[in-house]
Enzyme design. Structure first.
Site, mmCIF file in Angstrom:
data_model
loop_
_atom_site.group_PDB
_atom_site.id
_atom_site.type_symbol
_atom_site.label_atom_id
_atom_site.label_comp_id
_atom_site.label_asym_id
_atom_site.label_seq_id
_atom_site.Cartn_x
_atom_site.Cartn_y
_atom_site.Cartn_z
ATOM 1 N N PHE B 126 84.799 -49.499 -35.884
ATOM 2 C CA PHE B 126 84.223 -48.290 -35.277
ATOM 3 C C PHE B 126 84.999 -47.927 -34.004
ATOM 4 O O PHE B 126 85.213 -48.775 -33.138
ATOM 5 C CB PHE B 126 82.750 -48.521 -34.939
ATOM 6 C CG PHE B 126 82.121 -47.335 -34.253
ATOM 7 C CD1 PHE B 126 81.975 -46.126 -34.923
ATOM 8 C CD2 PHE B 126 81.699 -47.423 -32.941
ATOM 9 C CE1 PHE B 126 81.421 -45.025 -34.287
ATOM 10 C CE2 PHE B 126 81.143 -46.323 -32.290
ATOM 11 C CZ PHE B 126 81.003 -45.118 -32.975
ATOM 12 N N MET B 491 99.868 -13.138 -24.120
ATOM 13 C CA MET B 491 101.288 -13.352 -24.347
ATOM 14 C C MET B 491 101.621 -13.266 -25.837
ATOM 15 O O MET B 491 102.655 -12.708 -26.216
ATOM 16 C CB MET B 491 101.709 -14.715 -23.773
ATOM 17 C CG MET B 491 103.208 -14.922 -23.723
ATOM 18 S SD MET B 491 104.051 -13.678 -22.703
ATOM 19 C CE MET B 491 104.154 -14.527 -21.124
#
Lengths: 80, 576
Positions: B126, B491
Site C-alpha cells: 500500500f 498564450m
C-alpha cells in the site's frame, strides 16, 4: 559503434541513472556490461552504442554530472 | 481536547531513532522551515517533528506539488535550501513536477519522503511506488535509506549536493522501518564539504581569463547575456562593475531579470521569445558575447543555425555539461560566476561604446512606438496586462519581489515591471510549470518576510494550485495575489491565433468567481475591471495587512509582442 567506459560508485540504482542519460538522448544501447572491482567500491560500466561524435560529446558530460559517476570516457580505440 | 505533552526533549535522550535523526540533521543544517504533508509512511518523522516544532517551522500545504514550489520560492528568496516532507507513493509522485522544475531552474531543495518498510519493498505494498527510479530523471541526486544509522550521512550529503555547484533538488527516501529503528551508534552529524567523485572545482585557467580579457578589450560591440547564475552566485555587483568599467550593455534572460536595475543606462532589456527588440536583434550584431550563468535555452536563441554566428563567445558557467552543449564557447570559463568576474574585471581596460549603445536605443525606440505605447496606453475599453503591471510597478516603486506564473502574464510581468532591487523576479522558466506562482509566493514570503511579495498569476495557472490559498490563509502569509484574468489560456490562444489560423481549440475558460472563492478561503479580495478603479484597487491590495487577492479582469484577446516565432532567428523578431 563506440564504447563508453563509465566508472561509478557501486551502489543500488546507479546503473539506472546512467541508462537514463542514454534514454533521454535517444541512444540505443547495443551492449552493456557492468563489473564491480575487487573491493566492490567502484563499478565499470561499458556501453556500446551507435552514437555520433556530437552526441557523445553531449552525453559524456551529462554522465559525469551524475553524483556517483567518477569518470566517463570513450574507450581507447573508439574513434571519434 | 488537550494535546498530550511528551516528557523529554529528544536531544537529551541517549537513544535516537531514524526519524529523530532526520529532525536532528535538519536542525544541525540550520533548517528553519519545512513545507510538507504527512501520510502513513512518514508518520514516525512527523512524530519526531512534534518534538521539534519549537525549532523548526512546518507549513502544512494542501498538495505536495505546492510544497515543492513553496520550497523553491523559499530557496530563491532566502538563498537557503528549501526543505520538503512527503509520504510515500502518491505523496512522493506528487513531488515530481516540482523536482523537475527545480532541476531545470537550479533551485536547491532537499525532499525527505517516506517509503514502505524495507521488507515490503518490491511487493506492491500500500502506497509503495518506485521512487528511486521515478526520481532518477528529475533530481540532482536521490538516495534510499533503509538503515537508521545512515540517516545523518545521507542528509549531510543531500544538503551539500543540493546547494553546491549548480544547485538542484535531492530526494532522500527513508523506509518506515529505518524511521522507527534506534541508531546503533550515537547520532553524529558531520556536514559534508566534498565528495569523492563529485567535483565543483573551477576549471578556468589564467590563460582562459587572459583570452577572455583580450576578446573583451578588443571588442567594438560587446554584449553581456546575464542569466540565473548571476543571482545564484551573488555576482550582481561584480557584473555591474565589469559592465560599467567596459561600458558593455547588459541583456538579461528571464531568470537573469533584476540582477541589474531596469533603469540602469547599460540595461538593454530581456532576451528571448518575448523579450525586447534591441538585445535580441543585436545579439546577431555583437562581436563578443559574454554569457554569464546562462545556458543558451532555445527560448533565448531562437533558430540556432542563425544565432550569433558572427560573435566570439565567452561562456562563464558552473556546470561543465552546459559548456558547448548548445553554443560553442570560444573561451569557456568553468566555475562560480562571482569568482570569475572578480578575476576578470581587473584584466579589462576602461572602455566606452557610445555608437554601439546608440544602436540599442534606436531599436528600443521602435519597440516603444510600435509595442509599448499601445500596450501601456491602449484605446481599449478593457484593461491590458501591461498597464496593470505598470500600475503595480509605480505603486511598489519597482521594489517588490514579483513571482510570476507561466504564460502571457509571466511575459508581461517580466517586460513591464520596473525592477529596482535584486532578486525580484522568480518564475518557472525552464519547465514552464503552470501553478508555480501561488505556492512559490507563499514560500518566498516565508523566506524573505521583509520583502513585498506579489504573485502575478493567470486565470488558468491559478486554478492549478488554487488550494494553496488555504495554506496562505492558515498561516496568514501576507502575500499579494494578482490574478490577470482574461478567461482564456492566453498564450496557447495567442499561438492558435497566430499560427493555427485562429482555430481556438479548448482555450476558453469559464471561470468561477475568484473574488468569492478567495473570500471563502478567508482571504480578502477585490475585483477590478475599470481603468479608473485600478490604482485604488492596487493600493488597497498593497496596504492590506494580511494576504489579499486582486482579481483583475483584463482584455480577453491580447497578444504579447515582440515575438520570435518558432524557427525564427533572434533577428527575425516580430514587432506586430
Amino acid at each position: 559503434m563506440q564504447t563508453l567506459k563509465i566508472y561509478t560508485e557501486n551502489k543500488i540504482g546507479v546503473l539506472e541513472k546512467v541508462t537514463t542519460v542514454f534514454t533521454r538522448n535517444r541512444v540505443n544501447i547495443m551492449t552493456l556490461n557492468l563489473r564491480a572491482n575487487a573491493l566492490q567500491e567502484l563499478s565499470l560500466i561499458s556501453v556500446s552504442a551507435d552514437i555520433s561524435q556530437e552526441l557523445a560529446q553531449k552525453v559524456i558530460p551529462q554522465l559525469k554530472r551524475i553524483i556517483e559517476v567518477a569518470d566517463a570516457k570513450l574507450k581507447e580505440g573508439s574513434k571519434l | 481536547m488537550a494535546v498530550p505533552q511528551k516528557a523529554a526533549s529528544p536531544t537529551a535522550k541517549s537513544t535516537c531513532t531514524g526519524a529523530e535523526a532526520v529532525m536532528r540533521s535538519l536542525v544541525a543544517e540550520g533548517v528553519e522551515t519545512i513545507f510538507g504533508y504527512p501520510g502513513g509512511a512518514i508518520m514516525p518523522i512527523y512524530d519526531a517533528l512534534y518534538d521539534f516544532n519549537h525549532k523548526v517551522n512546518h507549513i502544512l500545504v494542501r498538495h505536495e506539488q505546492g510544497a515543492t514550489h513553496a520550497a523553491e520560492g523559499y530557496a530563491r528568496a532566502s538563498g537557503k535550501v528549501g526543505v520538503v516532507f512527503a509520504t510515500s507513493g502518491p505523496g512522493a509522485t506528487n513531488l515530481i513536477t516540482g523536482l523537475a522544475d527545480a532541476l531545470m531552474d537550479s533551485v536547491p531543495m532537499v525532499c525527505v519522503v517516506g517509503q514502505v518498510s524495507s521488507g515490503l519493498l518490491g511487493t506492491d505494498a500500500f502506497q509503495e511506488a518506485n521512487i528511486m527510479s521515478v526520481c532518477a530523471a528529475v533530481t540532482k541526486w536521490n538516495y534510499q535509506v533503509t538503515d537508521a544509522d545512515e540517516v545523518a550521512d545521507a542528509m549531510a550529503k543531500a544538503f551539500y549536493v543540493a546547494r553546491s555547484g549548480k544547485p538542484g533538488p535531492v530526494v532522500i527516501e527513508v523506509t518506515k522501518d529505518a524511521q522507527f529503528a534506534e541508531l546503533k551508534k550515537p547520532f553524529r552529524y558531520t556536514p559534508v564539504t566534498q565528495l569523492p567523485y563529485y567535483r565543483t572545482d573551477s576549471g578556468f585557467t589564467r590563460k582562459n581569463l587572459q583570452d577572455a580579457a583580450t576578446l573583451l578589450n578588443e571588442a567594438q560591440r560587446p554584449l553581456i547575456l546575464a542569466g540565473n547564475g548571476v543571482g545564484i552566485a551573488g555576482a550582481e555587483t561584480a557584473l555591474l562593475q565589469l559592465a560599467e568599467k567596459t561600458e558593455t550593455p547588459v541583456a538579461c534572460t528571464l531568470h537573469g531579470l533584476s540582477c541589474i536595475s531596469t533603469s540602469h543606462t547599460l540595461y538593454v532589456g530581456m532576451l528571448g521569445m518575448h523579450g525586447n527588440y534591441a538585445p535580441n536583434l543585436l545579439t546577431n550584431q555583437a562581436d563578443v558575447l559574454l554569457a554569464v550563468g546562462m545556458r543558451f535555452d532555445d527560448r533565448v536563441t531562437g533558430n540556432l543555425n542563425f544565432y550569433a554566428k558572427q560573435a566570439k563567445v565567452i561562456h562563464i558557467e558552473i556546470d561543465p555539461s552546459e559548456l558547448n552543449k548548445i553554443v560553442k564557447a570560444d573561451v569557456p570559463l568553468l566555475g562560480d560566476a562571482l569568482a570569475i568576474l572578480e578575476e576578470l574585471t581587473p584584466l579589462l581596460n576602461t572602455n566606452s561604446h557610445p555608437m554601439w549603445l546608440n544602436e540599442f536605443a534606436k531599436l528600443d525606440a521602435q519597440e516603444e512606438e510600435k509595442v509599448r505605447r499601445n500596450a501601456l496606453y491602449p484605446n481599449k475599453e478593457k484593461l491590458t496586462m501591461p498597464e496593470v503591471i505598470q500600475v503595480l510597478g509605480e505603486q511598489t516603486s519597482g521594489e517588490a519581489m514579483v513571482i510570476a506564473d507561466v504564460g502571457q502574464h509571466q511575459m508581461m510581468a517580466a517586460r513591464y515591471y520596473p525592477f529596482r532591487k535584486r532578486k525580484s523576479y522568480f518564475t518557472s522558466g525552464g519547465l514552464g510549470t503552470m501553478g508555480f506562482a501561488l505556492p512559490a509566493a507563499l514560500g518566498a514570503k516565508t523566506g524573505a518576510p521583509d520583502r513585498e511579495i506579489v504573485a502575478v498569476i493567470g486565470d488558468g495557472c491559478f486554478q492549478m494550485t488554487i488550494q494553496e490559498l488555504a495554506t496562505i490563509a492558515q498561516y496568514k502569509v501576507p502575500v499579494k495575489v494578482m490574478v490577470l484574468n482574461n478567461n482564456f489560456l492566453g498564450m496557447v490562444r495567442q499561438w492558435q491565433n497566430m499560427f493555427f489560423d485562429g482555430r481556438y481549440s479548448f482555450v476558453k475558460m469559464e471561470n468561477p468567481d475568484f473574488t468569492e472563492i478567495s473570500k471563502a478561503f478567508g482571504i480578502q479580495a477585490l475585483r477590478v475591471e475599470k481603468r479608473e478603479d485600478l490604482p485604488g484597487a492596487v493600493q488597497q491590495m498593497l496596504q492590506s495587512e494580511g494576504p489579499f487577492l486582486l482579481n483583475v479582469l483584463v482584455e480577453n484577446e491580447e497578444n504579447v509582442f515582440p515575438m520570435m516565432p518558432t524557427g525564427a532567428a533572434v533577428d527575425g523578431m516580430l514587432l506586430e
